[in-house]
Design an enzyme around this catalytic site. Structure first.
Site, PDB file in Angstrom:
ATOM      1  N   SER A 125       0.825  -1.209   0.000  1.00 22.05           N
ATOM      2  CA  SER A 125       0.000   0.000   0.000  1.00 22.05           C
ATOM      3  C   SER A 125       0.853   1.250   0.000  1.00 22.05           C
ATOM      4  O   SER A 125       1.982   1.256   0.518  1.00 22.05           O
ATOM      5  CB  SER A 125      -0.893  -0.007   1.251  1.00 22.05           C
ATOM      6  OG  SER A 125      -1.489   1.245   1.470  1.00 22.05           O
ATOM      7  N   TYR A 149      -2.163  -0.370  10.540  1.00 20.36           N
ATOM      8  CA  TYR A 149      -2.317  -0.965   9.215  1.00 20.36           C
ATOM      9  C   TYR A 149      -1.060  -0.734   8.380  1.00 20.36           C
ATOM     10  O   TYR A 149      -0.510  -1.665   7.778  1.00 20.36           O
ATOM     11  CB  TYR A 149      -3.528  -0.371   8.499  1.00 20.36           C
ATOM     12  CG  TYR A 149      -3.576  -0.723   7.031  1.00 20.36           C
ATOM     13  CD1 TYR A 149      -3.858  -2.021   6.621  1.00 20.36           C
ATOM     14  CD2 TYR A 149      -3.316   0.239   6.058  1.00 20.36           C
ATOM     15  CE1 TYR A 149      -3.883  -2.355   5.267  1.00 20.36           C
ATOM     16  CE2 TYR A 149      -3.344  -0.086   4.703  1.00 20.36           C
ATOM     17  CZ  TYR A 149      -3.626  -1.387   4.319  1.00 20.36           C
ATOM     18  OH  TYR A 149      -3.632  -1.710   2.985  1.00 20.36           O
ATOM     19  N   LYS A 153       1.819  -3.503   6.849  1.00 23.31           N
ATOM     20  CA  LYS A 153       2.258  -3.639   5.466  1.00 23.31           C
ATOM     21  C   LYS A 153       3.773  -3.470   5.350  1.00 23.31           C
ATOM     22  O   LYS A 153       4.445  -4.218   4.629  1.00 23.31           O
ATOM     23  CB  LYS A 153       1.537  -2.608   4.581  1.00 23.31           C
ATOM     24  CG  LYS A 153       0.076  -2.909   4.332  1.00 23.31           C
ATOM     25  CD  LYS A 153      -0.108  -4.199   3.555  1.00 23.31           C
ATOM     26  CE  LYS A 153      -1.543  -4.443   3.172  1.00 23.31           C
ATOM     27  NZ  LYS A 153      -1.730  -5.746   2.478  1.00 23.31           N
TER      28      LYS A 153
END
Length: 338
Positions: A125, A149, A153
């Site tokens: 991402s 989050y 990643k």
């Protein structure tokens, strides 16, 4: 040559479109999903387009029986989408995100290694880039994130890079997404979030269909031409085709790739709303809300390295993204439940 690929999160939004892209290219797909954030009805839709091109396994990447999945379904590589993806939710449930995204990826890699499958394309991402970095964002921009989050990643990226450096048998492609939107042009599959959508496009389509009375725009006082945030929206089928290009490149050339998948063009929230209204003829009531924590003014990709290495670039424009998203919503007002 026909290959077989395991798609984790294969019945989800991006995973289901990836399955279609694989099958369109003549490959076979093995879809693995625990159905925690997707619908089993996706499979019926896929069969309408490709009756015999895939298999489905209901399982979690953290399951003890993952090794058995690889024994029963031999594959040439893995496209790894499975994981949790809400930035806001990750702030409330960080340990859950670390378990699903980091521990789940580690569990998957162990199972792959045991099966002798060492080719993987990882769904990363743009959240891994430091918020202070100017756009367009190249792959060399500084990395850093403030959300669980984003940390999950980045941790998976680091793990994959370290693994490949230590064991050159691995072939790893890390693809950093910007903002996937749209749907398959058939209208048979699309984005069907459970509950209130957390992303702009599905909320926009559901407001247009009358499910919600208005669209909340989080901030109109950013230092941008119209005051709303600017993002890089990419059609989900362009995204899937980028994965195909990465798989082909790994098979023939590279052991490791880290690439942006975006259009290279920034679109403001206001521009997206206006384009959607023009393309669909729908009125979109808007209310301005406070900025969300962590949101930045501008984020869009420099995708030139993907063109240089893969000869891939996004080809579908904003109008197509809006038209395809609205077709999906119009034909499926209740998502896969209707």
């Amino acid at each position: 040559m026909t290959s077989r690929f395991l798609i984790t999160g294969g019945s989800g939004y991006i995973g289901s479109h990836m399955a279609l892209a694989l099958m369109d290219a003549g490959h076979h797909a093995v879809l693995l999903d625990n159905l925690s954030n997707s619908s089993i009805r996706v499979l019926d839709r896929l069969r309408q387009l490709h009756p015999n091109g895939f298999e489905f396994v209901q399982a979690d990447i953290r399951d003890d029986r993952l090794e058995e999945v690889f024994r029963r379904h031999p594959v040439d590589g893995v496209i790894h989408f499975a994981g949790l993806k809400s930035v806001g939710e990750s702030r409330i449930q960080p340990l859950r995100y670390f378990d699903h995204n980091i521990a789940g990826t580690l569990r998957l890699l162990r199972a792959m290694d045991g099966a002798g499958v060492r080719r993987i394309v990882f769904s990363s991402s743009a959240t891994v880039y430091e918020a202070t970095q100017p756009s367009p964002l190249a792959e060399t921009a500084a990395l850093g994130t403030s959300t669980p989050y984003g940390h999950s990643k980045l941790a998976c990226e680091d793990m994959l890079r370290s693994l490949q450096a230590a064991d050159p048998r691995w072939q790893v492609a890390i693809l950093r997404y910007f903002n996937p939107v749209g749907a398959h042009p058939s209208g048979l599959i699309g984005e069907a979030p459970q509950g209130l959508p957390s992303n702009l496009m599905p909320m926009l389509t559901q407001v247009a269909s009358g499910r919600y009375p208005h669209l909340s725009v989080f901030g109109n006082d950013y230092p941008t031409p119209d005051g709303t945030g600017i993002r890089d929206y990419i059609h989900v089928m362009d995204l899937a085709e980028g994965h195909l290009a990465a798989l082909a490149h790994l098979a023939e050339h590279a052991r490791h790739l880290t690439l942006n998948l975006g259009t290279g063009h920034g679109t403001s929230v206001r521009e997206l709303i206006d384009t959607f209204a023009r393309v669909t003829g729908r009125d979109i009531p808007v209310r301005i809300a406070d900025r969300r924590p962590g949101d930045i003014a501008v984020s869009f990709a420099d995708p030139s390295l993907a063109w240089k290495q893969l000869r891939w670039k996004a080809t579908r424009n904003l109008e197509t993204m809006c038209a395809d998203a609205w077709r999906w919503q119009s034909l499926n007002p209740e998502g896969y439940g209707g």
